[in-house]
Design a protein around this motif. Structure first.
Motif, mmCIF file in Angstrom:
data_model
loop_
_atom_site.group_PDB
_atom_site.id
_atom_site.type_symbol
_atom_site.label_atom_id
_atom_site.label_comp_id
_atom_site.label_asym_id
_atom_site.label_seq_id
_atom_site.Cartn_x
_atom_site.Cartn_y
_atom_site.Cartn_z
ATOM 1 N N GLU A 175 0.818 -1.225 0.000
ATOM 2 C CA GLU A 175 0.000 0.000 0.000
ATOM 3 C C GLU A 175 0.846 1.267 0.000
ATOM 4 O O GLU A 175 0.368 2.352 -0.312
ATOM 5 N N LYS A 176 2.101 1.110 0.413
ATOM 6 C CA LYS A 176 3.030 2.247 0.448
ATOM 7 C C LYS A 176 2.481 3.441 1.237
ATOM 8 O O LYS A 176 1.891 3.266 2.282
ATOM 9 N N VAL A 177 2.699 4.647 0.702
ATOM 10 C CA VAL A 177 2.349 5.846 1.465
ATOM 11 C C VAL A 177 0.841 6.101 1.442
ATOM 12 O O VAL A 177 0.254 6.288 0.386
ATOM 13 N N GLN A 178 0.230 6.076 2.623
ATOM 14 C CA GLN A 178 -1.198 6.366 2.770
ATOM 15 C C GLN A 178 -1.349 7.698 3.529
ATOM 16 O O GLN A 178 -0.387 8.194 4.099
ATOM 17 N N PRO A 179 -2.574 8.269 3.562
ATOM 18 C CA PRO A 179 -2.735 9.574 4.204
ATOM 19 C C PRO A 179 -2.154 9.639 5.619
ATOM 20 O O PRO A 179 -1.477 10.606 5.969
ATOM 21 N N GLN A 180 -2.406 8.596 6.419
ATOM 22 C CA GLN A 180 -1.882 8.650 7.788
ATOM 23 C C GLN A 180 -0.369 8.529 7.849
ATOM 24 O O GLN A 180 0.258 9.045 8.748
ATOM 25 N N THR A 181 0.198 7.823 6.863
ATOM 26 C CA THR A 181 1.657 7.716 6.827
ATOM 27 C C THR A 181 2.208 9.132 6.745
ATOM 28 O O THR A 181 3.116 9.543 7.470
#
Length: 423
Positions: free
Chosen positions: A120-126
């Motif tokens: 999923e790599k970079v998500q909003p929370q990341t």
């Protein structure tokens, strides 16, 4: 006697389903903090409930349930040891807890492990967590590129994930070449405590080794003395006893101390910690100290003790960098929420909205904005409605962070960049 290991607080951050709980459960299991039979029992329960791979996550969730039921958890379950350090896990299950945990001094994290799903790599929370970690002054990061088993431990997938998150880390000002990016499978235990033979292409540290590469927190003994007062007792036969945690500096029996903003001073007759008398107290010590020449009614929670030659700073106003976590409408000049800084809770008025900052880059987005809303980062000027002690975060870090609360929720988090002392 063997020297005690140094102690480091590590926050586990990252998007919600990227494997934080499983990773923490795995670490506690690998370091012998959670016994085999408990994991076995949870494995069975997890299988019965059709959640076959969740047993490690359950370790943390079980503790969370205990927390919610108000059972105090055995602290051992939140601590583990590496070769070099004692590590306390600052577990930040939800976003909002993360902020609250991060700002309250007790669990100030010295470093963070960012857990990121390789698929999923970079998500909003990341993104948000990286920015918050930066804003809240966490300068050391370890990245666990997790769930490598989902991509058959493919190096290309790892590189792609590493590049994606590196861009983000660089943007907020982290030095990417100093950060270990570890390909892990928390569930299978790859590269957690021992090197995995499934990633022969990776020659960096395991997670446990990466912990030992962290720098211990700076001991704030050389800074001016600051003891935010939690309570004040009047003990018969002893006198006035303020209680608090030493945030910086050293307090010795016989010292003269001044309390601000109360502007009263006295002499320290005795200090005790865990009901034992001690001669001197250091940062991190929770102490009670008997002060001659000060009465209980002169002091209150939120006052701060210091030495007369470098007294705590009482401010007329302060300028801060702020992140708005949640607000039902918008924040404008004149808004007066309660600021929680060390042990003080004081209503402060927003007197200037100086600039809006792009959370992802730290660049100025807008000068003198009209309002701030959820998700905005900004530089603002605040004016306490009554005398208040606070310091610049670069001078005395734990005394320069604060949370803003209103309507029963945490509205934002910030740190003090500048201040105007009260004359």
């Amino acid at each position: 006697m063997a020297k005690e290991k140094e102690h480091i607080n590590v926050a586990f951050i990252g998007h919600v389903d990227h494997g934080k709980s499983t990773l923490i459960g795995r670490l506690l299991y690998e370091t012998g903090e959670v016994p085999e039979h408990i994991i076995e029992k949870m494995r069975k329960e997890a299988q019965e409930k059709g959640k076959a791979t969740f047993e490690f996550a359950w370790v943390m969730d079980r503790l969370k349930e205990e927390r919610e039921r108000g059972v105090t958890i055995d602290v051992a379950h939140r601590k583990f040891q590496t070769e070099k350090y004692y590590i306390t896990i600052v577990d930040c299950p939800g976003h909002r807890d993360f902020i609250k945990n991060m700002i309250t001094g007790a669990s100030q994290a010295d470093a963070a492990v960012l857990v990121m799903d390789v698929v999923e790599k970079v998500q909003p929370q990341t993104r948000e967590h990286i920015f918050l970690a930066r804003t809240l002054g966490i300068n050391q990061i370890i990245v666990a590129i997790n769930k490598m088993d989902r991509v058959n431990y493919d190096q290309k997938e790892y590189e792609a994930a590493k590049d994606a998150v590196s861009k983000l880390l660089k943007m907020v000002g982290y030095k990417v070449d100093e950060i270990p990016f570890i390909p892990t499978s928390a569930y299978h235990g790859d590269n957690i405590a021992k090197k995995s033979d499934k990633t022969p292409w990776y020659n960096g540290p395991t997670l446990m080794e990466a912990f030992d590469m962290l720098k211990p927190p700076e001991k704030l003994v050389d800074k001016p003395l600051r003891i935010p007062i939690q309570d004040v007792y009047s003990i018969s036969g002893v006198g006035t006893v303020p209680v608090g945690r030493v945030e910086s500096g050293v307090l010795k029996v016989g010292d003269k101390v001044v309390f601000e903003p109360a502007s009263v001073s006295g002499e320290v007759k005795s200090i005790e910690m865990h009901h034992e008398p001690i001669q001197e107290a250091y940062p991190g010590d929770n102490i009670g100290f008997n002060v001659r020449g000060v009465s209980k009614k002169d002091l209150r929670r939120g006052d701060v003790a210091g030495h007369p030659d470098t007294p705590p700073t009482v401010v007329k106003d302060f300028t801060a960098q702020l992140v708005v976590l949640q607000h039902p409408t918008a924040i404008t000049v004149g808004y007066t929420p309660v600021v929680h800084a060390h042990t003080a809770q004081i209503a402060c008025r927003f007197v200037e909205l100086q600039k809006k900052i792009d959370p992802r880059t730290g660049q100025v987005k807008e000068e003198n904005p009209q309002f701030l809303k959820t998700g905005d980062a900004a530089v603002v000027k605040l004016e306490p409605t009554r005398p208040m002690v606070i310091e610049k975060v670069k001078d005395i870090p734990p005394m320069g962070r604060f949370a803003i609360r209103d309507m029963g929720m945490t509205i934002g988090a910030g740190m003090v960049l500048d201040l105007t002392p009260r004359k």
